[in-house]
Design a protein around this motif. Structure first.
Motif, PDB file in Angstrom:
ATOM      1  N   ALA A 101       8.230  10.715   7.624  1.00 25.39           N
ATOM      2  CA  ALA A 101       7.340  10.387   6.505  1.00 25.39           C
ATOM      3  C   ALA A 101       6.380   9.311   6.976  1.00 25.39           C
ATOM      4  N   SER A 102       5.132   9.402   6.534  1.00 25.23           N
ATOM      5  CA  SER A 102       4.214   8.303   6.856  1.00 25.23           C
ATOM      6  C   SER A 102       3.164   8.174   5.766  1.00 25.23           C
ATOM      7  N   ALA A 103       2.705   6.934   5.616  1.00 26.38           N
ATOM      8  CA  ALA A 103       1.738   6.627   4.560  1.00 26.38           C
ATOM      9  C   ALA A 103       0.461   6.075   5.176  1.00 26.38           C
ATOM     10  N   THR A 104      -0.684   6.490   4.625  1.00 30.41           N
ATOM     11  CA  THR A 104      -1.948   5.862   5.025  1.00 30.41           C
ATOM     12  C   THR A 104      -2.366   4.816   3.998  1.00 30.41           C
ATOM     13  N   ALA A 105      -1.782   4.902   2.813  1.00 29.35           N
ATOM     14  CA  ALA A 105      -2.067   3.905   1.771  1.00 29.35           C
ATOM     15  C   ALA A 105      -0.878   3.881   0.826  1.00 29.35           C
ATOM     16  N   TYR A 106      -0.644   2.718   0.248  1.00 30.69           N
ATOM     17  CA  TYR A 106       0.462   2.579  -0.705  1.00 30.69           C
ATOM     18  C   TYR A 106       0.014   1.659  -1.833  1.00 30.69           C
ATOM     19  N   THR A 107       0.162   2.111  -3.062  1.00 31.47           N
ATOM     20  CA  THR A 107      -0.081   1.259  -4.238  1.00 31.47           C
ATOM     21  C   THR A 107       1.178   1.257  -5.090  1.00 31.47           C
ATOM     22  N   LEU A 123       5.773  -8.233   1.795  1.00 28.82           N
ATOM     23  CA  LEU A 123       5.242  -6.991   2.381  1.00 28.82           C
ATOM     24  C   LEU A 123       3.724  -6.952   2.562  1.00 28.82           C
ATOM     25  N   ALA A 124       3.000  -7.842   1.886  1.00 26.99           N
ATOM     26  CA  ALA A 124       1.534  -7.694   1.875  1.00 26.99           C
ATOM     27  C   ALA A 124       0.943  -7.760   3.281  1.00 26.99           C
ATOM     28  N   ALA A 125       1.590  -8.509   4.185  1.00 29.37           N
ATOM     29  CA  ALA A 125       1.021  -8.675   5.533  1.00 29.37           C
ATOM     30  C   ALA A 125       1.450  -7.565   6.503  1.00 29.37           C
ATOM     31  N   LEU A 126       2.245  -6.617   6.062  1.00 21.26           N
ATOM     32  CA  LEU A 126       2.661  -5.530   6.973  1.00 21.26           C
ATOM     33  C   LEU A 126       1.443  -4.696   7.372  1.00 21.26           C
ATOM     34  N   PRO A 127       1.501  -4.012   8.527  1.00 20.89           N
ATOM     35  CA  PRO A 127       0.350  -3.179   8.935  1.00 20.89           C
ATOM     36  C   PRO A 127      -0.045  -2.136   7.877  1.00 20.89           C
ATOM     37  N   LEU A 128       0.894  -1.620   7.115  1.00 19.06           N
ATOM     38  CA  LEU A 128       0.557  -0.654   6.062  1.00 19.06           C
ATOM     39  C   LEU A 128      -0.319  -1.269   4.981  1.00 19.06           C
ATOM     40  N   PRO A 130       0.367  -2.733   1.983  1.00 25.69           N
ATOM     41  CA  PRO A 130       0.587  -2.188   0.643  1.00 25.69           C
ATOM     42  C   PRO A 130      -0.070  -3.057  -0.416  1.00 25.69           C
ATOM     43  N   ARG A 131      -0.503  -2.410  -1.492  1.00 23.70           N
ATOM     44  CA  ARG A 131      -1.164  -3.108  -2.594  1.00 23.70           C
ATOM     45  C   ARG A 131      -0.232  -3.028  -3.800  1.00 23.70           C
ATOM     46  N   PHE A 132      -0.062  -4.143  -4.476  1.00 23.27           N
ATOM     47  CA  PHE A 132       0.811  -4.160  -5.648  1.00 23.27           C
ATOM     48  C   PHE A 132      -0.002  -4.562  -6.874  1.00 23.27           C
ATOM     49  N   VAL A 133       0.147  -3.805  -7.933  1.00 27.05           N
ATOM     50  CA  VAL A 133      -0.568  -4.091  -9.171  1.00 27.05           C
ATOM     51  C   VAL A 133       0.467  -4.456 -10.226  1.00 27.05           C
TER      52      VAL A 133
END
Ligand code: SAM
Length: 261
Positions: A101-107, A123-128, A130-133
């Motif tokens: 499995a792989s992600a190019t974007a995560y919200t 997690l915000a600084a991981l290479p992925l 990820p954005r959290f709302v």
């Protein structure tokens, strides 16, 4: 060294149990320096809840996906996607599982500010990236995406609100590859469903949240609701080894004319 440069014995990857253990270690590690509680929660949840490993073994997420995770809590799916990317890059992805499995974007969308703060801190600084709302899924816009994950969340809102969220999920998903991974309880399984509700209430309370009422449905109603929205639905039992009545619904949108399959 790239995975293709590895000897074939290494390309076979780790045995499945070793791979899962490595993924739990890697996915929980980012929480450790920020919060011991969040670290142990991540390890406990990933280790005990069969849904996460199952998603990877079966290839439910797929490769190169834009993921929206509704009711994401502290962002375990984002942490797991980053761990998957690392295992894959190391050539250690198990050959017995579907491709990584792989992600190019995560919200991630989450109601509780404390959970969002934990997720962002770890997690915000991981290479992925990820954005959290922080917001209510009933009002927060969902970005265009390929996969929506909703694990044990929809029953927190009344039925009409569940239907409205699912309609907006359908609209956010890409028509050709859109897939919803929705875990629900089957209200027809009276004892399993009651167990799920009790555990839910205790966990909600222990996490410092107000304990809300919950709104379940029988499995056949969940399936019918999704089919009315145009999804093709497959049910994957999720209760093995647990007293719960959980089912993962893998709901896919058919390719529309003119969109690549
Ligand atoms: C049982 S937890 C599941 C967390 C996560 N999906 C997982 O599997 O680890 C349910 C989550 O849904 C969130 N939630 C409940 N109602 C919500 C709403 N209206 N909008 C967004 N999130 C909500 C809760 O705060 C909680 O984090």
């Amino acid at each position: 060294m790239k995975p293709d440069d590895l000897p074939s014995s290494a390309r076979a990857g780790l045995p499945p149990d070793a791979a899962w253990s490595a993924l739990i270690d890697a996915a929980s590690a980012p929480y450790r320096p920020k919060s011991r509680w969040a670290y142990h929660w991540a390890r406990g949840k990933l280790g005990r809840d069969p849904v996460f490993r199952g998603l990877l073994e079966r290839g439910d997420i797929g490769a190169g996906r834009r993921i929206v995770d509704i009711g994401c809590g502290q962002g375990l799916v984002a942490a797991l996607m980053q761990a998957c990317a690392t295992l894959q890059q190391q050539g250690r992805w198990p050959a017995a599982w579907q491709p990584a499995a792989s992600a190019t974007a995560y919200t991630g969308v989450e109601l509780m500010p404390k959970d969002v703060a934990r997720a962002e801190a770890a997690l915000a600084a991981l290479p992925l990236a990820p954005r959290f709302v922080c917001g209510d899924m009933c009002a927060t816009p969902f970005p265009a995406c390929d996969v929506v994950v909703i694990l044990d969340v929809l029953h927190y809102v009344p039925h009409a609100a569940q239907d409205a969220v699912l309609a907006r999920v359908r609209d956010a998903l890409a028509p050709s590859a859109g897939r919803l991974l929705l875990r629900v309880g089957d209200a027809d399984d009276a004892s399993g469903f009651a167990w799920s509700q009790w555990v839910d209430r205790i966990v909600t309370w222990a996490r410092g949240h107000r304990v809300p009422p919950t709104f379940g449905r029988p499995l056949r109603e969940w399936q019918a609701t999704l089919e009315q929205l145009g999804f093709t639905v497959r049910a994957v039992p999720q209760s093995q080894g647990t007293p719960f009545a959980n089912v993962l619904l893998v709901a896919e949108l058919p390719a529309q004319e003119g969109t690549p399959a």
